[in-house]
Design an enzyme around this catalytic site. Structure first.
Site, PDB file in Angstrom:
ATOM      1  CD  GLN A 105      -2.904   1.200   2.313  1.00  0.00           C
ATOM      2  OE1 GLN A 105      -3.812   0.318   2.378  1.00  0.00           O
ATOM      3  NE2 GLN A 105      -2.576   1.423   3.706  1.00  0.00           N
ATOM      4  CG  ASP A 138     -18.308   8.360 -11.872  1.00  0.00           C
ATOM      5  OD1 ASP A 138     -17.822   8.036 -12.761  1.00  0.00           O
ATOM      6  OD2 ASP A 138     -17.607   9.493 -11.086  1.00  0.00           O
ATOM      7  CG  ASP A 147      -7.200  -1.061  -1.917  1.00  0.00           C
ATOM      8  OD1 ASP A 147      -7.237  -1.223  -0.837  1.00  0.00           O
ATOM      9  OD2 ASP A 147      -6.183  -0.415  -2.513  1.00  0.00           O
ATOM     10  CG  HIS A 169     -14.549   9.079 -14.046  1.00  0.00           C
ATOM     11  ND1 HIS A 169     -15.512   9.432 -13.210  1.00  0.00           N
ATOM     12  CD2 HIS A 169     -13.861  10.013 -14.384  1.00  0.00           C
ATOM     13  CE1 HIS A 169     -15.619  10.575 -12.959  1.00  0.00           C
ATOM     14  NE2 HIS A 169     -14.515  11.017 -13.599  1.00  0.00           N
ATOM     15  CG  ASN A 182      -6.393  -3.139   1.763  1.00  0.00           C
ATOM     16  OD1 ASN A 182      -5.494  -2.460   1.237  1.00  0.00           O
ATOM     17  ND2 ASN A 182      -7.307  -3.700   0.856  1.00  0.00           N
ATOM     18  CG  ASN A 267     -11.862  19.359 -15.071  1.00  0.00           C
ATOM     19  OD1 ASN A 267     -11.457  19.604 -13.974  1.00  0.00           O
ATOM     20  ND2 ASN A 267     -12.453  18.184 -15.553  1.00  0.00           N
ATOM     21  CB  ALA A 278     -20.083  23.461 -10.119  1.00  0.00           C
TER      22      ALA A 278
END
Length: 401
Positions: A105, A138, A147, A169, A182, A267, A278
């Site tokens: 990790q 998403d 993980d 993504h 972990n 962006n 936003a």
């Protein structure tokens, strides 16, 4: 139909949603092609019943039925059918749907920079865990990734019932927010938090406002369980209102139900006031800084892209609607297929804050979304440079959480 891009280095323009449709003449003409619409209903009308009726009588091809964040349904139909439905007494509004398209990790520099290793979860010591639930709206999540603690989800994309990530993504966003502590791969800001995969975008990162509202509706129905929702997506548009029969209204209702929403600023190197979600007051909007070494001081060496350490990311949106900033350049996180990848964007900054919100709520379970935002903003620091506007947003800092 113009497209809206996710917060991975590009937002394209998109038309603002118009409320309602003007009556249309019924003169003989060739049938108009099917288009996508969102139909909201007046109080007392059952969405499922009305949607079925409109499907039978007007040829509406129903894709989603909303009962929580909105009261209505989404469907494809001709413009003439949409006009006829808009005139029905049980209908509040019919608005066009819009297409969307994406925003051993190690301790990633961004996790270090926001102080997650110094928080109560001590991210990176191999023992950290956070008792909280985060919805990732998403492209889905790789539920088999060792993980990530994926506990369930939903698919709002037509075609199948799987919320598996066929893009990458959503899995990347998930790891930054909550990768397990972990001893393998990476660690997130809220290590091991329970993740809910809310697939609102397809394998190419494409979707629509109707699919996003479907995800918000699903989360709202589970507001007693899901405390935080991350939306690393957005596009051009105005603020609207909490009665706009669209995305803003859905988020307003979901926030009122107790869900804290964290979103990418975008962006386009422009004022975030011209982008949704936003610009919405109900969400926590996050811009991006460049951080290569996890430490202040501006001495980090560029890694995956060129840039200056500890400065505002040159692609990030800015402005008064932005609440916080977080690392968004060369962010290493989980990827579909059980792997890891480094990418950039305000999409990558946003989940740092979503993880922070989950971390805060694990210790303050009764905090409202407004209280969560105030706490995160108050804890932030200003040890970065290059703000393009007159209002410098704090850099996320969870060291004392």
């Amino acid at each position: 139909m113009r497209r809206i891009r996710l917060a991975v280095i590009s937002f394209a323009t998109a038309a603002a949603l118009s409320v309602g449709l003007a009556p249309m003449a019924t003169a003989a003409a060739a049938p108009s092609p099917a288009e996508k619409y969102i139909v909201t209903l007046k109080p007392g009308a059952d969405p499922g019943t009305v949607a079925a009726k409109h499907q039978r009588s007007r040829g509406a091809s129903v894709t989603h039925v909303y009962r929580h964040a909105l009261h209505g349904y989404a469907a494809s139909m001709s413009s003439s059918a949409a006009a006829a439905i808009a005139a029905q007494p049980e209908v509040a509004a019919v608005i066009p749907d819009l297409d969307v398209q994406m925003s051993a990790q190690s301790l990633p520099p961004g996790i270090d920079r926001v102080g997650a290793d110094e928080s109560s979860a001590a991210a990176g010591d191999g023992r950290g865990t956070v008792d909280a639930d985060i919805a990732i709206l998403d492209t889905g999540i790789d539920a088999k990734h060792r993980d990530l603690n994926v506990v369930g989800g939903v698919n709002c994309i037509k075609g199948n019932n799987s919320y598996a990530d066929l893009n990458g993504h959503g899995t990347h966003v998930s790891g930054t927010a909550a990768a397990k502590d972990n001893s393998v791969g990476v660690v997130g800001v809220a290590p091991g938090a329970r993740l809910w995969a809310v697939r609102v975008l397809d394998a190419n990162g494409g979707g629509s406002w109707s699919s996003i509202i479907c995800g918000i509706d699903w989360v709202t129905a589970r507001a007693a369980t899901i405390e935080v929702a991350n939306m690393s997506l957005g596009g051009a548009g105005g603020a609207g209102s909490c009665t706009d029969h669209g995305l803003r209204e859905a988020i307003c209702r979901s926030t009122a139900a107790g869900v804290t929403y964290v979103v990418a600023a975008g962006n386009s190197a422009a004022d975030a006031g011209g982008f949704v979600p936003a610009t919405f007051d109900e969400v926590i909007t996050v811009s991006a800084i460049t951080d290569f070494d996890g430490e202040p001081g501006g001495v980090g060496t560029p890694s995956c892209q060129t840039g200056f350490d500890d400065t505002f990311a040159n692609f990030s949106n800015y402005g008064a609607d932005v609440d916080l900033t977080a690392p968004g350049m060369c962010v290493l996180s989980t990827w579909r297929g059980g792997g890891y990848r480094s990418i950039s964007g305000t999409s990558m900054a946003s989940p740092h804050v979503a993880g922070a919100a989950a971390l805060f709520l694990s210790a303050h379970p009764d905090a409202t979304p407004a209280v969560v935002r105030a706490a995160l903003v108050a804890a932030g620091t200003l040890d970065w440079t290059g703000d393009p506007d007159a209002v410098k947003e704090p850099l996320l800092d969870v060291a004392d959480f």
